[in-house]
Structures are given as C-alpha cells and as structure tokens.
Design a protein around this motif. Structure first.
Motif, PDB file in Angstrom:
ATOM      1  N   LEU A  90       8.850   3.010 -13.349  1.00  0.00           N
ATOM      2  CA  LEU A  90       7.429   3.462 -12.867  1.00  0.00           C
ATOM      3  C   LEU A  90       7.630   4.378 -11.691  1.00  0.00           C
ATOM      4  CD1 LEU A  90       5.310   0.631 -13.954  1.00  0.00           C
ATOM      5  CD2 LEU A  90       5.158   2.900 -15.139  1.00  0.00           C
ATOM      6  N   ASN A  91       7.995   3.610 -10.556  1.00  0.00           N
ATOM      7  CA  ASN A  91       8.204   4.302  -9.230  1.00  0.00           C
ATOM      8  C   ASN A  91       8.737   5.501  -9.525  1.00  0.00           C
ATOM      9  OD1 ASN A  91       7.709   4.014  -6.270  1.00  0.00           O
ATOM     10  ND2 ASN A  91       9.862   3.632  -6.289  1.00  0.00           N
ATOM     11  N   ASP A  92       9.983   5.673  -9.875  1.00  0.00           N
ATOM     12  CA  ASP A  92      10.774   6.916  -9.895  1.00  0.00           C
ATOM     13  C   ASP A  92       9.704   8.049 -10.786  1.00  0.00           C
ATOM     14  OD1 ASP A  92      13.745   7.905  -9.372  1.00  0.00           O
ATOM     15  OD2 ASP A  92      13.027   8.726 -11.189  1.00  0.00           O
ATOM     16  N   THR A 134      -0.446  -0.824  -9.461  1.00  0.00           N
ATOM     17  CA  THR A 134      -1.446  -1.440 -10.038  1.00  0.00           C
ATOM     18  C   THR A 134      -1.024  -2.180 -11.293  1.00  0.00           C
ATOM     19  OG1 THR A 134      -3.060   0.106  -9.190  1.00  0.00           O
ATOM     20  CG2 THR A 134      -3.528  -0.969 -11.477  1.00  0.00           C
ATOM     21  N   LEU A 135      -0.081  -1.363 -12.162  1.00  0.00           N
ATOM     22  CA  LEU A 135       0.547  -1.902 -13.352  1.00  0.00           C
ATOM     23  C   LEU A 135       1.426  -3.159 -13.241  1.00  0.00           C
ATOM     24  CD1 LEU A 135       0.594  -1.393 -16.362  1.00  0.00           C
ATOM     25  CD2 LEU A 135       2.525   0.152 -16.278  1.00  0.00           C
ATOM     26  N   LYS A 194       0.811  -1.349   0.106  1.00  0.00           N
ATOM     27  CA  LYS A 194      -0.014  -0.025  -0.065  1.00  0.00           C
ATOM     28  C   LYS A 194       0.635   1.226   0.252  1.00  0.00           C
ATOM     29  CE  LYS A 194      -3.945  -2.022   2.447  1.00  0.00           C
ATOM     30  NZ  LYS A 194      -4.846  -1.986   3.312  1.00  0.00           N
ATOM     31  N   LYS A 195       2.183   1.064   0.447  1.00  0.00           N
ATOM     32  CA  LYS A 195       2.808   2.059   0.559  1.00  0.00           C
ATOM     33  C   LYS A 195       3.396   2.641  -1.189  1.00  0.00           C
ATOM     34  CE  LYS A 195       4.757   1.393   5.345  1.00  0.00           C
ATOM     35  NZ  LYS A 195       5.965   1.182   6.027  1.00  0.00           N
ATOM     36  N   LEU A 196       3.490   1.776  -1.808  1.00  0.00           N
ATOM     37  CA  LEU A 196       3.936   1.947  -3.323  1.00  0.00           C
ATOM     38  C   LEU A 196       2.797   3.078  -3.970  1.00  0.00           C
ATOM     39  CD1 LEU A 196       4.862  -1.666  -4.309  1.00  0.00           C
ATOM     40  CD2 LEU A 196       6.416   0.499  -3.743  1.00  0.00           C
TER      41      LEU A 196
END
Length: 290
Positions: free
Chosen positions: A75-77, A13-14, A5-7
């Motif tokens: 994606l995260n960055d 989702t992807l 959930k922290k992401l």
C-alpha cells in the motif's frame, strides 16, 4: 504519533483498521461472527458493514505479522509512487478491487467469510504489475521478478491450505489485474483514453481530496520486498541522466535543485538556466591593467 502522521493517509487508515478489527478478536474481547461475510445477513438484515469488515480481519499468529508487513509495504509503495498520493483515486481503486472480489466470491461460490487474504494478494499483484523490474526475495532463499511473486504466494497457499484457499487468493489477483488492465493497459493501447468508471466520484474527491497531480508511474523505482527486506533497492535518477534509466522520482524543471557550489540555497533548474543564459563571464582585468 508524528511518525504515523507521516505515512500516506490510505495506507495509515487501512492498516490501522486491520489491527483495530483484528486485535479485539484475537484477545477474545468480541466474537468474529458479526464481521464475517454472510450475504443473507446483508440482504435481509441490512448489515451493510459486512461488505467492509471481512477485508479487515488479518488472522492471528506469525502469518498476521508477515501479511501485515506485505500489506503495509504494498500500500505504501503504491500510494507514494503509482497513485502519487492521490487519496481519492487510490481509495476508489481499492473499492473497485474489493467489489470485484465480492462479486467473484459470490459467483464461484467460494463461501469465503473472510476476505483479507484476497485483498492482500490484490495489493501485492497491483504493486508487482507497477514495478515489473523489481526483485523480490522469498524467505531469503529465492529471488523472483516482482510479477511472479504473487503466484509464488498462491503456491504457498496451495501447499498450506489446499486448493480452496489458493483459489481464494487467486480471486484477489484476478480482481487486481482487471483494474490494472482497465487503468493502465487499456489507456496505453487506446491513445490514453480513460474509462469513465475509473474516475473517483465527486463526493469522494470533495471528502478526501485527490492530493498532488503527479502522474502515476508504472516502472519499478521502489525497493523490492518480500518476507524480509531486500538488498538492491532501486536508485534515484541522476540529474542529466536519460529518463527511465533508473528508478525513483524523475527530475523535472519544476523540481527544486540545490545550486552547485552555493551555500545550500535552493532554486529550480529552470531558474538557473535563465540566470546564466545571457551572460558569459570572462577572466576580467586586474586593477591598473588596460
């Protein structure tokens, strides 16, 4: 579950959908045929899910692990730095990029039933363009500036899969660069004029929300990444340093800052300036002195 959930939501989702689509096919629980890109089935049978599922099959074996790692890091960055956690805006950007990949795939034509690899190269290229000063390690052997990294991957695709596979990867780079030009380069050259089609539709904003209104950054502040973690992660900017001299989030007057010499209390820099602006404290007098 708490760690997941922290992401950021788009990244979570992807990447989750990639594994949700890929794992049942790897385990031979379902056939790959219903998810591949077949334009005739979309137009005649209205199998509209084929516009999405080809981007979600990540293959198998060791390449799946490396590609999933690259997709997650990119994606995260992007979501946390360039898009500033604006969920609707990033989602709309990915839709535009995937649409461009589909158009180029049909028009070339490349006969590409799986579009995960072009999407991976698109995310990698967009990350590289928004972090141009980052260093990336390729297998721990070669250090590259971030903008050259996607093309190094295309060269590997050429060696491993031939010209056709490399050309598929290039479609992702082209799609991402078209978006980057429209969203970053064009406004920079035209007095910050924003092209209307880049604005997420209202229904997307009302459904997903658009997160904090943090301005996007286009300079490298996150850590470099490649096929293995890198040394040389960009540091945050020190308070009082010249803006742009270091990576990370820039401090503003609204950023909470711990008070020096205090007991751990938190206040803003503006508050501290206001509290000290009108008073200059002298040494004071001892009791009994005149």
């Amino acid at each position: 579950m708490d760690e997941l959930k922290k992401l950021p939501p788009v990244t979570r989702t992807l990447v989750g959908l990639v594994f949700l689509v890929t794992l049942p096919i790897i385990l031979q629980l379902v056939s790959i045929y219903p998810i591949v890109f077949i334009p005739q089935r979309i137009t005649t049978k209205l199998e509209l899910w084929r516009l999405i599922t080809p981007f979600l099959y990540g293959g198998k074996g060791i390449p799946l692990i490396f590609d999933a790692f690259l997709l997650f890091r990119g994606l995260n960055d992007l979501e946390q730095s360039h898009f500033g956690r604006r969920t609707a805006e990033m989602t709309w950007a990915l839709i535009l990029i995937c649409g461009a990949i589909l158009v180029r795939t049909i028009n070339l034509p490349l006969h590409t039933p799986i579009l995960y690899h072009p999407l991976l190269l698109a995310v990698t290229h967009l990350w590289a363009q928004t972090n141009p000063t980052n260093q990336v390690s390729l297998f721990g052997l070669i250090n590259l500036k971030a903008p050259y990294f996607p093309f190094a991957l295309v060269l590997l695709d050429l060696i491993q899969g031939g010209p056709g596979y490399a050309l598929q990867a290039i479609t992702g780079i082209v799609a991402a660069h078209l978006y980057f030009f429209a969203a970053v380069i064009y406004p920079r050259q035209n007095a910050n004029s924003i092209l209307s089609f880049l604005t997420p539709p209202s229904f997307l904003i009302s459904t997903l929300g658009n997160g904090p209104t943090t301005a996007p950054t286009t300079t490298g502040g996150g850590g470099g990444w490649g096929f293995r973690p890198l040394v040389g992660r960009g540091g945050g900017q020190r308070l009082g340093a010249t803006p742009g001299s270091g990576g990370g989030v820039r401090s503003t007057s609204n950023t909470p800052v711990a008070q020096a010499g205090g007991s751990g209390g938190v206040g803003s820099s503006a508050t501290r300036q206001e509290s000290t602006a009108g008073h200059r404290w002298g040494r004071g007098n001892r009791l009994g002195e005149e």
